[in-house]
Scaffold this motif. Structure first.
Motif, mmCIF file in Angstrom:
data_model
loop_
_atom_site.group_PDB
_atom_site.id
_atom_site.type_symbol
_atom_site.label_atom_id
_atom_site.label_comp_id
_atom_site.label_asym_id
_atom_site.label_seq_id
_atom_site.Cartn_x
_atom_site.Cartn_y
_atom_site.Cartn_z
ATOM 1 N N SER A 55 2.644 -7.805 7.791
ATOM 2 C CA SER A 55 2.690 -9.265 7.824
ATOM 3 C C SER A 55 3.643 -9.705 6.716
ATOM 4 N N PRO A 56 3.919 -10.988 6.602
ATOM 5 C CA PRO A 56 4.829 -11.420 5.540
ATOM 6 C C PRO A 56 4.372 -11.058 4.122
ATOM 7 N N THR A 57 3.086 -10.778 3.937
ATOM 8 C CA THR A 57 2.589 -10.479 2.595
ATOM 9 C C THR A 57 1.979 -9.088 2.456
ATOM 10 N N ILE A 58 2.019 -8.279 3.519
ATOM 11 C CA ILE A 58 1.421 -6.939 3.452
ATOM 12 C C ILE A 58 2.405 -5.902 3.979
ATOM 13 N N ASN A 59 2.652 -4.876 3.164
ATOM 14 C CA ASN A 59 3.567 -3.792 3.516
ATOM 15 C C ASN A 59 2.916 -2.450 3.213
ATOM 16 N N VAL A 60 3.336 -1.431 3.942
ATOM 17 C CA VAL A 60 2.902 -0.068 3.671
ATOM 18 C C VAL A 60 4.133 0.731 3.273
ATOM 19 N N MET A 61 4.077 1.341 2.104
ATOM 20 C CA MET A 61 5.148 2.223 1.652
ATOM 21 C C MET A 61 4.764 3.646 2.022
ATOM 22 N N LEU A 62 5.541 4.259 2.881
ATOM 23 C CA LEU A 62 5.335 5.646 3.278
ATOM 24 C C LEU A 62 6.201 6.503 2.367
ATOM 25 N N LEU A 63 5.566 7.289 1.526
ATOM 26 C CA LEU A 63 6.282 8.057 0.508
ATOM 27 C C LEU A 63 6.075 9.546 0.723
ATOM 28 N N GLU A 64 7.188 10.301 0.811
ATOM 29 C CA GLU A 64 7.037 11.755 0.892
ATOM 30 C C GLU A 64 6.310 12.238 -0.351
ATOM 31 N N HIS A 65 5.620 13.344 -0.245
ATOM 32 C CA HIS A 65 4.715 13.822 -1.295
ATOM 33 C C HIS A 65 5.329 13.835 -2.690
ATOM 34 N N ASP A 66 6.516 14.393 -2.849
ATOM 35 C CA ASP A 66 7.128 14.453 -4.178
ATOM 36 C C ASP A 66 7.373 13.059 -4.747
ATOM 37 N N LEU A 115 0.870 -1.171 0.000
ATOM 38 C CA LEU A 115 0.000 0.000 0.000
ATOM 39 C C LEU A 115 0.906 1.218 0.000
ATOM 40 N N ASN A 116 0.704 2.134 -0.923
ATOM 41 C CA ASN A 116 1.539 3.328 -1.026
ATOM 42 C C ASN A 116 0.775 4.519 -0.467
ATOM 43 N N LEU A 117 1.301 5.141 0.578
ATOM 44 C CA LEU A 117 0.636 6.272 1.214
ATOM 45 C C LEU A 117 1.525 7.509 1.165
ATOM 46 N N PRO A 118 0.957 8.639 0.734
ATOM 47 C CA PRO A 118 1.730 9.877 0.788
ATOM 48 C C PRO A 118 1.779 10.389 2.223
ATOM 49 N N PHE A 160 5.735 10.258 -3.906
ATOM 50 C CA PHE A 160 4.428 9.678 -4.216
ATOM 51 C C PHE A 160 3.915 10.213 -5.551
ATOM 52 N N GLN A 161 3.988 11.523 -5.714
ATOM 53 C CA GLN A 161 3.487 12.160 -6.939
ATOM 54 C C GLN A 161 4.222 11.660 -8.176
ATOM 55 N N SER A 162 5.479 11.248 -8.018
ATOM 56 C CA SER A 162 6.234 10.752 -9.173
ATOM 57 C C SER A 162 5.687 9.423 -9.692
ATOM 58 N N PHE A 163 4.893 8.708 -8.893
ATOM 59 C CA PHE A 163 4.292 7.442 -9.308
ATOM 60 C C PHE A 163 2.879 7.614 -9.856
ATOM 61 N N VAL A 164 2.317 8.806 -9.695
ATOM 62 C CA VAL A 164 0.926 9.067 -10.085
ATOM 63 C C VAL A 164 0.900 9.657 -11.490
ATOM 64 N N PRO A 165 -0.074 9.257 -12.310
ATOM 65 C CA PRO A 165 -0.170 9.877 -13.638
ATOM 66 C C PRO A 165 -0.235 11.406 -13.524
#
Length: 149
Positions: free
Chosen positions: A46-57, A10-13, A59-64
């Motif tokens: 858990s072994p199959t669930i991770n959260v990616m904490l991404l600074e705003h810039d 899960l990617n969160l800004p 995160f925005q680089s991955f968004v269309p």
């Protein structure tokens, strides 16, 4: 698809990777340093669930380019739900979230006997629902999946 377990990220800004890393560590997630740097932190649930904490810039680089990043403090795009093994674990993660600066019970707790849930908002306003469901609950009125009417 193969039968191997799939891993979810899960990617969160977030405004501050360091503050958010401390928050998620306080509620029991573990940092995976292999996938972390100054602008991102991978927190393992858990072994199959991770959260990616991404600074705003970052995160925005991955968004269309045609999309803007939602402000989780003023709008909700999704609710993230995780299950716990007991009611006590639900309460514990909520207490830890509150102590770490999150907002506990931003919606009223739900207690339906066989299901118990509470929620919290993290430092950036992302809403997490934490739920326990009685593993012995079997609805009496549930239709048999194999029967045909």
């Amino acid at each position: 698809m193969s039968s191997a377990s799939k891993v979810i990220y899960l990617n969160l800004p977030v405004v501050s990777v360091s503050a958010s890393t401390a928050f998620y560590s306080a509620i029991g997630f573990t940092q995976n340093h292999t996938f972390s740097d100054a602008t991102a932190a991978c927190m393992t649930i858990s072994p199959t669930i991770n959260v990616m904490l991404l600074e705003h810039d970052k995160f925005q680089s991955f968004v269309p380019k045609s999309k803007t990043m939602a402000d989780a403090k003023s709008s909700a795009q999704m609710l993230i739900c995780i299950s716990m093994d007991s009611r006590d674990e639900v309460d514990a993660i909520l207490e830890n979230a509150g102590k770490a600066g999150g907002k506990k019970d931003s919606s009223p707790p739900q207690d339906h006997g066989m299901m118990y849930s509470r929620n919290f908002e993290d430092l950036d306003g992302h809403v997490w629902e934490v739920v326990w469901m009685d593993p012995n609950f079997a609805p009496h009125d549930a239709p048999d999946a194999k029967s045909e009417d």
